[in-house]
Scaffold this motif. Structure first.
Motif, PDB file in Angstrom:
ATOM      1  N   ARG A   1      69.260 -93.017 -60.102  1.00 14.20           N
ATOM      2  CA  ARG A   1      69.032 -91.597 -59.814  1.00 14.20           C
ATOM      3  C   ARG A   1      70.180 -91.017 -59.010  1.00 14.20           C
ATOM      4  O   ARG A   1      70.645 -89.899 -59.284  1.00 14.20           O
ATOM      5  CB  ARG A   1      67.717 -91.433 -59.056  1.00 14.20           C
ATOM      6  N   LEU A   2      70.707 -91.805 -58.032  1.00 15.86           N
ATOM      7  CA  LEU A   2      71.826 -91.329 -57.227  1.00 15.86           C
ATOM      8  C   LEU A   2      73.079 -91.184 -58.084  1.00 15.86           C
ATOM      9  O   LEU A   2      73.839 -90.220 -57.929  1.00 15.86           O
ATOM     10  CB  LEU A   2      72.071 -92.289 -56.065  1.00 15.86           C
ATOM     11  N   ARG A   3      73.300 -92.142 -59.007  1.00 14.39           N
ATOM     12  CA  ARG A   3      74.455 -92.030 -59.892  1.00 14.39           C
ATOM     13  C   ARG A   3      74.331 -90.799 -60.790  1.00 14.39           C
ATOM     14  O   ARG A   3      75.317 -90.123 -61.082  1.00 14.39           O
ATOM     15  CB  ARG A   3      74.567 -93.289 -60.760  1.00 14.39           C
ATOM     16  N   GLY A   4      73.118 -90.513 -61.226  1.00 14.39           N
ATOM     17  CA  GLY A   4      72.921 -89.329 -62.052  1.00 14.39           C
ATOM     18  C   GLY A   4      73.247 -88.050 -61.311  1.00 14.39           C
ATOM     19  O   GLY A   4      73.916 -87.155 -61.847  1.00 14.39           O
ATOM     20  N   TRP A   5      72.804 -87.955 -60.052  1.00 17.01           N
ATOM     21  CA  TRP A   5      73.117 -86.766 -59.261  1.00 17.01           C
ATOM     22  C   TRP A   5      74.614 -86.671 -58.981  1.00 17.01           C
ATOM     23  O   TRP A   5      75.181 -85.572 -58.937  1.00 17.01           O
ATOM     24  CB  TRP A   5      72.331 -86.775 -57.953  1.00 17.01           C
ATOM     25  N   ALA A   6      75.281 -87.815 -58.772  1.00 13.37           N
ATOM     26  CA  ALA A   6      76.735 -87.784 -58.553  1.00 13.37           C
ATOM     27  C   ALA A   6      77.470 -87.285 -59.787  1.00 13.37           C
ATOM     28  O   ALA A   6      78.491 -86.597 -59.686  1.00 13.37           O
ATOM     29  CB  ALA A   6      77.225 -89.181 -58.167  1.00 13.37           C
TER      30      ALA A   6
END
Length: 313
Positions: A24-29
């Motif tokens: 999820r964090l990679r997606g937001w990045a």
């Protein structure tokens, strides 16, 4: 002398793998660079639409701002039941359908012409595309003064040369005058879409049909038209999205008179002349809803075209 045994080297310290951030964090990045554009789009497009939607539920006259009151769906009911507004809806449908169908037929004929090889094809293609590049207001003014003017217009000049009548085109055939100017402007758009479809045909299939004795009409009917079906749908849907919102030609040629007022012009008239903000907002919301419905079908057609190209590749 006794030999001493060397001590074994120490075991290497295991290297811990770098801890990967959560998915999820990679997606937001990944999406972070797009957030400013998304925020800008929401502020510029969605917030004004929400405001328009709210105003459409009020009886709100700009000349009497303190007298505004909540009326629910009364504005929408008035748009759909008022004789003048209902006539503008019918004019919008008739104008859009006529312009789209005629533009498609003419665009198909021009696309079939430009699909053939002949000397000067690039120049002809550029000249045929030019009407679509003209500013809509300038195109309407061109038709109003250069072609339609009853005293010095080109059409009446040609009729005078052959001894024909001298009609006042805008007064005698107002809706046809608006439709002709829009057909002139949108035919190149249809031509480009259909020409792209023609150039994507399977030439081996066409050559095989000719070897089997098929004529030009049979090839056009059984091979070309089925291949162009998606492109015809795409041209019709995209043209409808833009023409249903057309304001320039109606405003410039007839000022909405003589039964040519479509729904966008009625929105303008209600807002700027009658100062009925609520009624104009309700009519505008209906235009947006109609455009969204057409755009949904257009997106489906575009997606199917992309799928066909990918499967063909």
């Amino acid at each position: 002398m006794t030999a001493t045994t060397a001590a074994p080297p120490p075991a290497p310290t295991p290297v811990r793998p770098l801890r990967q951030p959560p998915a999820r964090l990679r997606g937001w990045a990944t999406r972070a660079p797009l957030l400013p554009a998304l925020v800008f789009m929401i502020v510029v497009t969605q917030l004004p639409f929400v405001a328009t939607l709210v105003i459409s539920f009020f009886d709100w006259n700009a000349l009497y701002p303190k007298a505004r009151r909540f009326t629910g769906l009364d504005n929408y009911h008035q748009v759909l039941t008022d004789a003048d507004l209902r006539h503008s809806v019918w004019t919008t449908i008739l104008l859009t359908a006529t312009v789209v169908l005629v533009s498609l037929v003419l665009g198909l004929a021009l696309a079939l012409l430009l699909d053939r090889r002949f000397r000067g094809r690039g120049v002809v293609r550029t000249l045929l595309i030019a009407p679509f590049l003209v500013v809509p207001v300038a195109a309407a003014l061109l038709w109003k003064h250069v072609l339609y003017n009853p005293e010095y217009g080109l059409l009446n000049g040609l009729l005078h040369y052959v001894g024909g009548p001298q009609p006042d085109w805008i007064s005698d055939t107002p809706l046809l005058a608006v439709e002709a100017s829009l057909v002139w402007q949108w035919t190149p758009f249809m031509m480009l879409i259909l020409l792209a479809g023609l150039q994507g045909r399977d030439q081996q299939q066409i050559e095989a049909a000719r070897v089997d004795g098929a004529g030009d009409w049979q090839i056009f009917r059984h091979l070309t038209l089925p291949h162009l079906r998606r492109y015809l749908e795409l041209g019709a849907l995209l043209g409808s999205i833009y023409i249903v919102q057309n304001f320039d030609a109606v405003f410039t040629l007839t000022s909405g008179g003589l039964g040519t007022a479509n729904l966008p012009y009625t929105v303008y008239q209600s807002f700027y002349q009658a100062h009925e903000n609520g009624l104009a907002s309700a009519a505008g919301v209906l235009v947006v809803i109609g455009s969204i419905v057409i755009a949904t079908f257009a997106l489906r057609v575009v997606s199917s075209l992309f799928r066909e190209e990918v499967s063909r590749a």
